[in-house]
Design a protein around this motif. Structure first.
Motif, PDB file in Angstrom:
ATOM      1  N   ALA A   4       0.836  -1.195   0.000  1.00 53.06           N
ATOM      2  CA  ALA A   4       0.000   0.000   0.000  1.00 53.06           C
ATOM      3  C   ALA A   4       0.875   1.250   0.000  1.00 53.06           C
ATOM      4  N   LEU A   5       0.322   2.318  -0.535  1.00 58.16           N
ATOM      5  CA  LEU A   5       0.966   3.632  -0.500  1.00 58.16           C
ATOM      6  C   LEU A   5       0.306   4.463   0.591  1.00 58.16           C
ATOM      7  N   VAL A   6       1.130   5.160   1.364  1.00 57.72           N
ATOM      8  CA  VAL A   6       0.642   6.043   2.422  1.00 57.72           C
ATOM      9  C   VAL A   6       1.176   7.441   2.142  1.00 57.72           C
ATOM     10  N   VAL A   7       0.268   8.387   1.916  1.00 61.74           N
ATOM     11  CA  VAL A   7       0.631   9.767   1.589  1.00 61.74           C
ATOM     12  C   VAL A   7       0.279  10.626   2.801  1.00 61.74           C
ATOM     13  N   ILE A   8       1.308  11.144   3.466  1.00 64.68           N
ATOM     14  CA  ILE A   8       1.128  11.824   4.746  1.00 64.68           C
ATOM     15  C   ILE A   8       1.192  13.351   4.606  1.00 64.68           C
ATOM     16  N   ASP A   9       0.122  13.993   4.988  1.00 65.14           N
ATOM     17  CA  ASP A   9       0.073  15.450   5.213  1.00 65.14           C
ATOM     18  C   ASP A   9       0.562  16.305   4.047  1.00 65.14           C
ATOM     19  N   VAL A  10       0.214  15.959   2.842  1.00 65.86           N
ATOM     20  CA  VAL A  10       0.616  16.789   1.702  1.00 65.86           C
ATOM     21  C   VAL A  10      -0.441  17.886   1.566  1.00 65.86           C
ATOM     22  N   GLN A  11      -0.309  18.867   2.445  1.00 60.07           N
ATOM     23  CA  GLN A  11      -1.294  19.928   2.589  1.00 60.07           C
ATOM     24  C   GLN A  11      -0.666  21.287   2.312  1.00 60.07           C
ATOM     25  N   ARG A  12      -1.492  22.243   1.998  1.00 65.69           N
ATOM     26  CA  ARG A  12      -1.021  23.569   1.578  1.00 65.69           C
ATOM     27  C   ARG A  12      -0.275  24.343   2.650  1.00 65.69           C
ATOM     28  N   ALA A  13      -0.417  23.970   3.893  1.00 63.98           N
ATOM     29  CA  ALA A  13       0.292  24.684   4.966  1.00 63.98           C
ATOM     30  C   ALA A  13       1.779  24.770   4.677  1.00 63.98           C
ATOM     31  N   PHE A  14       2.336  23.690   4.137  1.00 66.88           N
ATOM     32  CA  PHE A  14       3.782  23.671   3.909  1.00 66.88           C
ATOM     33  C   PHE A  14       4.187  24.618   2.786  1.00 66.88           C
ATOM     34  N   ALA A  15       3.380  24.720   1.755  1.00 67.60           N
ATOM     35  CA  ALA A  15       3.655  25.693   0.693  1.00 67.60           C
ATOM     36  C   ALA A  15       3.519  27.110   1.240  1.00 67.60           C
ATOM     37  N   GLU A  16       2.561  27.311   2.128  1.00 65.73           N
ATOM     38  CA  GLU A  16       2.385  28.629   2.747  1.00 65.73           C
ATOM     39  C   GLU A  16       3.594  28.967   3.622  1.00 65.73           C
ATOM     40  N   TRP A  17       4.118  27.979   4.342  1.00 65.76           N
ATOM     41  CA  TRP A  17       5.311  28.216   5.156  1.00 65.76           C
ATOM     42  C   TRP A  17       6.474  28.614   4.263  1.00 65.76           C
ATOM     43  N   GLU A  18       6.613  27.920   3.159  1.00 65.37           N
ATOM     44  CA  GLU A  18       7.711  28.201   2.236  1.00 65.37           C
ATOM     45  C   GLU A  18       7.567  29.599   1.640  1.00 65.37           C
ATOM     46  N   THR A  19       6.367  29.949   1.226  1.00 67.06           N
ATOM     47  CA  THR A  19       6.105  31.289   0.696  1.00 67.06           C
ATOM     48  C   THR A  19       6.401  32.350   1.756  1.00 67.06           C
ATOM     49  N   GLY A  20       6.173  31.995   3.017  1.00 66.43           N
ATOM     50  CA  GLY A  20       6.438  32.908   4.133  1.00 66.43           C
ATOM     51  C   GLY A  20       7.900  33.005   4.525  1.00 66.43           C
ATOM     52  N   GLY A  21       8.775  32.269   3.821  1.00 64.01           N
ATOM     53  CA  GLY A  21      10.205  32.402   4.060  1.00 64.01           C
ATOM     54  C   GLY A  21      10.892  31.210   4.689  1.00 64.01           C
ATOM     55  N   ARG A  22      10.138  30.168   5.058  1.00 66.60           N
ATOM     56  CA  ARG A  22      10.805  28.975   5.603  1.00 66.60           C
ATOM     57  C   ARG A  22      11.430  28.189   4.464  1.00 66.60           C
ATOM     58  N   ARG A  23      12.656  27.716   4.690  1.00 69.57           N
ATOM     59  CA  ARG A  23      13.413  27.014   3.654  1.00 69.57           C
ATOM     60  C   ARG A  23      13.278  25.508   3.833  1.00 69.57           C
ATOM     61  N   ARG A  24      13.039  24.820   2.720  1.00 68.08           N
ATOM     62  CA  ARG A  24      12.888  23.368   2.757  1.00 68.08           C
ATOM     63  C   ARG A  24      13.867  22.700   1.798  1.00 68.08           C
ATOM     64  N   ASN A  25      13.960  21.395   1.885  1.00 64.89           N
ATOM     65  CA  ASN A  25      14.763  20.626   0.948  1.00 64.89           C
ATOM     66  C   ASN A  25      13.840  19.933  -0.057  1.00 64.89           C
ATOM     67  N   ASN A  26      14.438  19.207  -0.970  1.00 64.10           N
ATOM     68  CA  ASN A  26      13.749  18.332  -1.908  1.00 64.10           C
ATOM     69  C   ASN A  26      12.554  18.972  -2.639  1.00 64.10           C
ATOM     70  N   PRO A  27      12.819  19.958  -3.481  1.00 68.31           N
ATOM     71  CA  PRO A  27      11.727  20.646  -4.180  1.00 68.31           C
ATOM     72  C   PRO A  27      10.951  19.761  -5.159  1.00 68.31           C
ATOM     73  N   ASP A  28      11.485  18.600  -5.545  1.00 68.09           N
ATOM     74  CA  ASP A  28      10.787  17.705  -6.470  1.00 68.09           C
ATOM     75  C   ASP A  28       9.920  16.668  -5.765  1.00 68.09           C
ATOM     76  N   ALA A  29       9.801  16.730  -4.452  1.00 67.94           N
ATOM     77  CA  ALA A  29       9.072  15.707  -3.699  1.00 67.94           C
ATOM     78  C   ALA A  29       7.620  15.561  -4.156  1.00 67.94           C
ATOM     79  N   LEU A  30       6.940  16.655  -4.381  1.00 69.87           N
ATOM     80  CA  LEU A  30       5.534  16.561  -4.781  1.00 69.87           C
ATOM     81  C   LEU A  30       5.389  15.853  -6.129  1.00 69.87           C
ATOM     82  N   ARG A  31       6.324  16.071  -7.022  1.00 69.98           N
ATOM     83  CA  ARG A  31       6.307  15.382  -8.319  1.00 69.98           C
ATOM     84  C   ARG A  31       6.522  13.874  -8.130  1.00 69.98           C
ATOM     85  N   ARG A  32       7.417  13.505  -7.224  1.00 67.21           N
ATOM     86  CA  ARG A  32       7.644  12.079  -6.936  1.00 67.21           C
ATOM     87  C   ARG A  32       6.404  11.451  -6.293  1.00 67.21           C
TER      88      ARG A  32
END
Length: 190
Positions: A4-32
């Motif tokens: 089975a595939l389990v997709v955890i918490d892929v919610q807009r909050a994280f994009a909002e955090w990034e837009t607000g200036g928080r830095r993340r790794n792995n920008p291709d994760a959503l595509r994967r």
């Protein structure tokens, strides 16, 4: 036994955090993650969507907050269960374990956000409960993190340490393409 595939918490909050200036790794994760979803759907394998909800006023995951909304690329399709959790573990306060056991799930491929919080907690518990946990390293991400000593730890370092902590004892660390190949499909052709 079923994978089975389990997709955890892929919610807009994280994009909002990034837009607000928080830095993340792995920008291709959503595509994967989208690749994995397409593959599992093509193969007719079960998919479980996990969503975080926090009733605290001001939380990015509050039921009324825009951050609680799932990213379009990770949206569930008809019949794919959505399990809402209120803590880091996808097992606490939910029927996730029972659902997996009822479906004959033995192996779980885990992806989502964030690597060092809900993904790590769920992966550890899946391993402890006897499931063959596979963490898709290129289908998850995390953010820079400030430690108790106020030192800033880069997202890449937090991510690498999380994978090191989980590797072998709790999960097998894999790539999305390796999962796709293991299922007998060609990467990103699903």
């Amino acid at each position: 036994m079923t994978t089975a595939l389990v997709v955890i918490d892929v919610q807009r909050a994280f994009a909002e955090w990034e837009t607000g200036g928080r830095r993340r790794n792995n920008p291709d994760a959503l595509r994967r993650i989208a690749d994995l979803l397409a593959t599992f759907r093509t193969a007719g394998l079960p998919i479980f969507h996990i969503r975080h909800e926090n009733p605290a006023p001001g939380s990015s995951f509050h039921p009324d907050a825009s951050g609680r909304i799932v990213e379009d690329a990770a949206r569930e399709h008809g019949g794919e269960p959505v399990i809402v959790k209120r803590v880091n573990s996808s097992f606490i306060g939910t029927d996730l374990e029972a659902r997996w056991r009822d479906a004959g799930v033995r192996t779980v491929v885990i992806c989502g956000a964030t690597t060092n919080h809900c993904v790590e907690t769920t992966t550890r518990m899946a391993g402890n409960l006897g499931f063959d946990a596979r963490l898709a390293e290129d289908a998850c991400w995390t953010f820079d993190l400030r430690g108790p000593d106020d030192r800033l730890h880069r997202a890449e370092d937090v991510y690498a340490m999380t994978l090191a902590n989980l590797s072998d004892e709790f999960a097998t660390i894999v790539t999305a393409d390796a999962v796709v190949r293991e299922l007998g499909l060609s990467p990103r052709s699903a």
